[in-house]
Structures are given as C-alpha cells and as structure tokens.
Motif scaffolding. Structure first.
Motif, PDB file in Angstrom:
ATOM      1  N   TYR A 154       0.850  -1.204   0.000  1.00  0.00           N
ATOM      2  CA  TYR A 154       0.000   0.000   0.000  1.00  0.00           C
ATOM      3  C   TYR A 154       0.885   1.254   0.000  1.00  0.00           C
ATOM      4  O   TYR A 154       0.618   2.224  -0.711  1.00  0.00           O
ATOM      5  CB  TYR A 154      -0.922   0.024   1.227  1.00  0.00           C
ATOM      6  N   GLY A 155       1.951   1.193   0.816  1.00  0.00           N
ATOM      7  CA  GLY A 155       2.874   2.337   0.882  1.00  0.00           C
ATOM      8  C   GLY A 155       3.573   2.570  -0.447  1.00  0.00           C
ATOM      9  O   GLY A 155       3.743   3.717  -0.887  1.00  0.00           O
ATOM     10  N   LEU A 156       3.951   1.472  -1.106  1.00  0.00           N
ATOM     11  CA  LEU A 156       4.644   1.587  -2.397  1.00  0.00           C
ATOM     12  C   LEU A 156       3.736   2.224  -3.448  1.00  0.00           C
ATOM     13  O   LEU A 156       4.155   3.113  -4.206  1.00  0.00           O
ATOM     14  CB  LEU A 156       5.097   0.192  -2.862  1.00  0.00           C
ATOM     15  N   VAL A 157       2.489   1.782  -3.477  1.00  0.00           N
ATOM     16  CA  VAL A 157       1.537   2.348  -4.454  1.00  0.00           C
ATOM     17  C   VAL A 157       1.345   3.846  -4.161  1.00  0.00           C
ATOM     18  O   VAL A 157       1.379   4.688  -5.066  1.00  0.00           O
ATOM     19  CB  VAL A 157       0.172   1.598  -4.403  1.00  0.00           C
ATOM     20  N   GLU A 158       1.218   4.178  -2.903  1.00  0.00           N
ATOM     21  CA  GLU A 158       1.026   5.590  -2.538  1.00  0.00           C
ATOM     22  C   GLU A 158       2.238   6.434  -2.948  1.00  0.00           C
ATOM     23  O   GLU A 158       2.086   7.541  -3.476  1.00  0.00           O
ATOM     24  CB  GLU A 158       0.798   5.697  -1.031  1.00  0.00           C
ATOM     25  N   TRP A 198      -8.360   5.181  -0.508  1.00  0.00           N
ATOM     26  CA  TRP A 198      -8.953   5.405   0.822  1.00  0.00           C
ATOM     27  C   TRP A 198      -8.237   6.535   1.575  1.00  0.00           C
ATOM     28  O   TRP A 198      -8.386   6.648   2.790  1.00  0.00           O
ATOM     29  CB  TRP A 198      -8.928   4.122   1.639  1.00  0.00           C
ATOM     30  N   ARG A 199      -7.534   7.388   0.817  1.00  0.00           N
ATOM     31  CA  ARG A 199      -6.743   8.467   1.420  1.00  0.00           C
ATOM     32  C   ARG A 199      -7.572   9.356   2.351  1.00  0.00           C
ATOM     33  O   ARG A 199      -7.127   9.749   3.420  1.00  0.00           O
ATOM     34  CB  ARG A 199      -6.135   9.306   0.288  1.00  0.00           C
ATOM     35  N   HIS A 232     -14.801   1.603   6.699  1.00  0.00           N
ATOM     36  CA  HIS A 232     -14.917   2.046   5.304  1.00  0.00           C
ATOM     37  C   HIS A 232     -13.580   1.893   4.574  1.00  0.00           C
ATOM     38  O   HIS A 232     -13.549   1.598   3.382  1.00  0.00           O
ATOM     39  CB  HIS A 232     -15.414   3.500   5.248  1.00  0.00           C
ATOM     40  N   VAL A 233     -12.505   2.088   5.313  1.00  0.00           N
ATOM     41  CA  VAL A 233     -11.178   1.869   4.710  1.00  0.00           C
ATOM     42  C   VAL A 233     -11.049   0.394   4.329  1.00  0.00           C
ATOM     43  O   VAL A 233     -10.572   0.051   3.236  1.00  0.00           O
ATOM     44  CB  VAL A 233     -10.044   2.293   5.690  1.00  0.00           C
ATOM     45  N   GLN A 234     -11.522  -0.469   5.213  1.00  0.00           N
ATOM     46  CA  GLN A 234     -11.489  -1.915   4.924  1.00  0.00           C
ATOM     47  C   GLN A 234     -12.266  -2.215   3.640  1.00  0.00           C
ATOM     48  O   GLN A 234     -11.780  -2.943   2.767  1.00  0.00           O
ATOM     49  CB  GLN A 234     -12.084  -2.693   6.102  1.00  0.00           C
ATOM     50  N   LYS A 235     -13.447  -1.620   3.505  1.00  0.00           N
ATOM     51  CA  LYS A 235     -14.281  -1.849   2.310  1.00  0.00           C
ATOM     52  C   LYS A 235     -13.525  -1.394   1.056  1.00  0.00           C
ATOM     53  O   LYS A 235     -13.525  -2.061   0.031  1.00  0.00           O
ATOM     54  CB  LYS A 235     -15.598  -1.055   2.410  1.00  0.00           C
ATOM     55  N   ALA A 236     -12.871  -0.219   1.153  1.00  0.00           N
ATOM     56  CA  ALA A 236     -12.125   0.310   0.001  1.00  0.00           C
ATOM     57  C   ALA A 236     -10.962  -0.627  -0.355  1.00  0.00           C
ATOM     58  O   ALA A 236     -10.664  -0.851  -1.534  1.00  0.00           O
ATOM     59  CB  ALA A 236     -11.612   1.706   0.307  1.00  0.00           C
ATOM     60  N   GLY A 296     -12.403  -2.072  -8.102  1.00  0.00           N
ATOM     61  CA  GLY A 296     -11.533  -0.907  -7.896  1.00  0.00           C
ATOM     62  C   GLY A 296     -10.061  -1.161  -8.170  1.00  0.00           C
ATOM     63  O   GLY A 296      -9.226  -0.286  -7.958  1.00  0.00           O
ATOM     64  N   ARG A 297      -9.744  -2.372  -8.645  1.00  0.00           N
ATOM     65  CA  ARG A 297      -8.325  -2.726  -8.833  1.00  0.00           C
ATOM     66  C   ARG A 297      -7.620  -1.789  -9.822  1.00  0.00           C
ATOM     67  O   ARG A 297      -6.487  -1.356  -9.604  1.00  0.00           O
ATOM     68  CB  ARG A 297      -8.217  -4.175  -9.294  1.00  0.00           C
ATOM     69  N   VAL A 298      -8.309  -1.483 -10.921  1.00  0.00           N
ATOM     70  CA  VAL A 298      -7.702  -0.637 -11.962  1.00  0.00           C
ATOM     71  C   VAL A 298      -7.413   0.758 -11.399  1.00  0.00           C
ATOM     72  O   VAL A 298      -6.336   1.317 -11.611  1.00  0.00           O
ATOM     73  CB  VAL A 298      -8.621  -0.558 -13.202  1.00  0.00           C
ATOM     74  N   GLN A 299      -8.384   1.271 -10.649  1.00  0.00           N
ATOM     75  CA  GLN A 299      -8.186   2.608 -10.064  1.00  0.00           C
ATOM     76  C   GLN A 299      -7.038   2.586  -9.043  1.00  0.00           C
ATOM     77  O   GLN A 299      -6.181   3.468  -9.029  1.00  0.00           O
ATOM     78  CB  GLN A 299      -9.471   3.078  -9.372  1.00  0.00           C
ATOM     79  N   PHE A 300      -7.015   1.553  -8.212  1.00  0.00           N
ATOM     80  CA  PHE A 300      -5.976   1.433  -7.179  1.00  0.00           C
ATOM     81  C   PHE A 300      -4.578   1.430  -7.805  1.00  0.00           C
ATOM     82  O   PHE A 300      -3.664   2.098  -7.328  1.00  0.00           O
ATOM     83  CB  PHE A 300      -6.230   0.143  -6.381  1.00  0.00           C
TER      84      PHE A 300
END
Ligand SMILES: Nc1ncnc2c1ncn2[C@@H]1O[C@H](COP(=O)(O)OP(=O)(O)OP(=O)(O)O)[C@@H](O)[C@H]1O
Length: 378
Positions: A264-268, A276-277, A284-288, A296-300
C-alpha cells in the motif's frame, strides 16, 4: 506523520524494583541490593518519597549512562506516542536519542530488534549505539541519525509522489528491509512510509533507506525456529491507512501482512495517492481495500508499473505461515526498472543537484565503517 499507529494498551506501571536494564541485563540498584539481602538499601526508598515518574528529558539536558558516558540533548527531531526523539552527538558523529516515558516505554522490544539486526549485519537498520533507563523517568536509546521519513519527503514533492526512478529504488530497499526484519525473526506490524527514512548526507547514507520504530514488533518464530501459530483474533494493531485486511479483521499478523502494508505504501509513493486516502472510518477503509481487489483494482493501480499487479496477486496468495518470495517480488521491481531503462546513478528525489554528480562515484558508509573511520582519526 499522517495516521498515527494505534498502540496496544500501555503495560501496567512497572514495580518499584524497576526494569531490567535492556542493554546490560542487570537489575537496578535497589533490586540488586535486595537480591543481595541488603534490606537497608531497599527501605531507603520509602513509598511516600518515591519521585514522580514518567518525566521526559528536554533539550539541553544531559543523559549520563550507567557506564558514565554523557550525551547532551540537542533539538527535538520528532515526537512519538510515548516520548520524544532528540538530536545529540557521539563524539563528533551526530546521532538520534529516542526517549520514552518509563511506565509506557516500548523501547525494550525496539532494543531487542536492533541488537538482533546488528548481530545479523542487517543493512537497513539503525545502529544501536547505547541505551538504558533513567529510573522511573524514562528509557532511552542512542541510534543512527536519519533524515526526514518517506511520508514527509513525499508530501514535500509537487505532486506528492516520487519519480518512478526513486519510487522503485525505495521499493527495492524497503522490501529488503522487511526481508531483513523477517530473517531475524520479527514482524513489524506497522510497516508504512513514515517508518522508513534515508540516512543523512554527513554519514554518506542518503541513498540507504532505513527501517525504524519497532514499538509494535513481535517475534513470529520460537526458539526452535518454528513459526508461532496464529493467535486468531487479537485486536487492532498498526495504522489504519496501511493496515492489511487481516489487521482490519483483528487477526494475528504475520510476514504477509507486513508485505501487504509495504505494498500500500509503495503504491502511494508511486501514484501520490490511495483510494482510501480521505476515509477516516476504519470499516470504510477496509471496504475500500476489499474493493481494490475487485472493481476498484484498476483505479488502485492506475498508472503504476504492470509488475505491481503481479506483486499484489502474489502477496494476496500468501497465508499467515507463508514464507514470502522476496526474490520474486524484487525481480518484478527490477523488471519494472529495466522496462523504463532507469539508471541507478541518477539523483534521488531528495538529493540536490550538486550532490548527485559527486555522490554517484562514492559508495555509502555502513555504520560500522563510519565508526572505524572515526576511531582511526582519533
Ligand atoms: N533515528 C532517527 N533520526 C532522526 N529522526 C528520528 C529518528 N527516530 C525517530 N525520529 C523522529 O522522531 C519521530 C518519532 O519517532 P518514532 O516514530 O520512532 O516514535 P514513535 O513513538 O514510535 O512514534 P509514532 O507514535 O509516530 O509511531 C519520527 O517521526 C521522526 O521524525
């Protein structure tokens, strides 16, 4: 630092006899006296006159270690959950001194981790220079001075993201740091950009990324090198933004969870954002995060190297006990660099132009080399 970690409840105030000194392993004077049958020494500290505890030092104070070595505390470098980090000096080398309130201190586990890392010659950990206890006031440890953490460095950049060259080099080194931590038998349970920082230019370590802050670390293998089984539900550990799905489910965390947080840190750091910024509510963060595996994989993973998708799949395939394939993940990162023909010699985002031309021809010093150099020049 964004998103402070949720710390486990502080351990209950320690007994009068005080803690075992984490570096020498010896009990404090009163306890030693009691052990030797010297009742007078023990009763010399009546309960009514026990000094107030948990007083942290401040800039300008001096810490005198058990061995008599003195460290004058310079400016504050940062504040943590239970204490303060100061700049100081070990002879002519600038160092950091981390202090934590006596009754809340998590420094013992940090010291155990750093000692193990030094023994194993780990490259991405601070050197533990000294440590001890100012009885009832605070615990302290003297460690390698680092630069600004990766979260702060990223936020200072115009698009709040690193160049792809720097991001991938960070990815390779922070992965190595996780691997080193796991190799010495610990999981961090709080892997995040704010817990990594480059070393300082003065030590020629500005191209080495160090992992620090092991307050939530835990041993995952026993004395016989066997993995300690999952304790199942244990409560939340870590930082909401970077916590693994298992952390959200309050499960016991293993090596795979450190890698999920690392990812997650690397992607950020590569994209400058996470879906989920801006979400505060942990559920809700868990859901995201769950959605980042689905629609949502493509967006992530938008505009990240194609290899990130493969790394994500690989990490998600691991169970609590799995030994992650660090080599394969590293290979993907190297492949992403090769696809873009990125060169190692190029400047890192936090180096100024003037440094880049000279530093590329100089290899960085390890802490041991720095110390040897210093001894030679005495
Ligand atoms: N070795 C170091 N060199 C320079 N600065 C440091 C060093 N260690 C810690 N700091 C600074 O002090 C701050 C707090 O340190 P650290 O994260 O280790 O403490 P913590 O109590 O575990 O904090 P947190 O509650 O944020 O996890 C860091 O964000 C950083 O700014």
């Amino acid at each position: 630092m964004a998103d402070p970690p949720i710390l486990p409840p502080a351990s209950p105030p320690r007994q009068q006899n005080g803690p075992i000194n984490p570096i020498t392993g010896t009990p404090p004077a009163a306890a030693a006296a009691a052990a030797a049958g010297n009742a007078a020494a023990v009763s010399a500290v009546p309960v009514a006159t026990v000094p107030e505890k948990d007083r942290l030092p401040k800039e300008g104070d001096e810490i005198v270690t058990e061995a008599g070595k003195k460290y004058k505390l310079g400016p504050v470098l940062g504040d943590g959950g239970y204490g303060t980090v100061f700049q100081s000096q070990d002879d002519d080398i600038k160092i950091a001194v981390k202090t934590e309130k006596f009754s809340k201190s998590q420094l013992k586990i940090e010291i155990v981790v750093l000692k193990a890392a030094m023994q194993a010659n780990c490259k991405h950990f601070c050197e533990l220079i000294d440590c001890g206890t100012k009885l009832k006031d605070f615990d302290y440890m003297m460690i390698t001075l680092l630069g600004k953490d990766l979260h702060k460095l990223r936020c200072e950049l115009p698009e709040r993201k690193f160049s792809i060259n720097t991001a991938l080099r960070i990815g390779i080194q922070t992965l190595k740091a996780c691997e080193e931590l796991h190799r010495i038998g610990f999981v961090s349970r709080d892997v995040k950009p704010g817990n990594f920082a480059p070393g300082v230019k003065a030590n020629r370590q500005s191209r080495t990324i160090f992992m620090y802050d092991f307050g939530l670390a835990r041993r995952y293998i026993d004395k016989n090198n066997q993995i300690i089984g999952s304790r199942k539900e244990v409560g939340w550990r870590g930082t909401t933004r970077y916590g693994s799905l298992n952390a959200h489910k309050r499960q016991d965390l293993g090596r795979r969870d450190d890698l999920e947080s690392w990812f997650y840190g690397l992607v950020e750091m590569t994209r400058g954002t996470l879906p989920w910024r801006n979400i505060v509510e942990r559920n809700h963060v868990q859901k995201a995060k769950e959605n980042s595996r689905l629609a949502g994989r493509v967006q992530f993973l938008f505009e990240t190297p194609s290899q990130y998708d493969k790394i994500f799949t690989l990490i998600d395939s691991y169970s609590f006990e799995s030994a992650p394939d660090y080599k394969q993940i590293n290979k993907y990162l190297v492949e992403a660099r090769e696809d873009r023909q990125l060169r190692d010699r190029e400047r890192w985002d936090w180096e100024d132009e003037t440094v880049s031309t000279t530093i590329t021809t100089i290899t960085s010093f390890s802490d041991k080399e720095l110390r040897a150099k210093h001894e030679q020049s005495k």
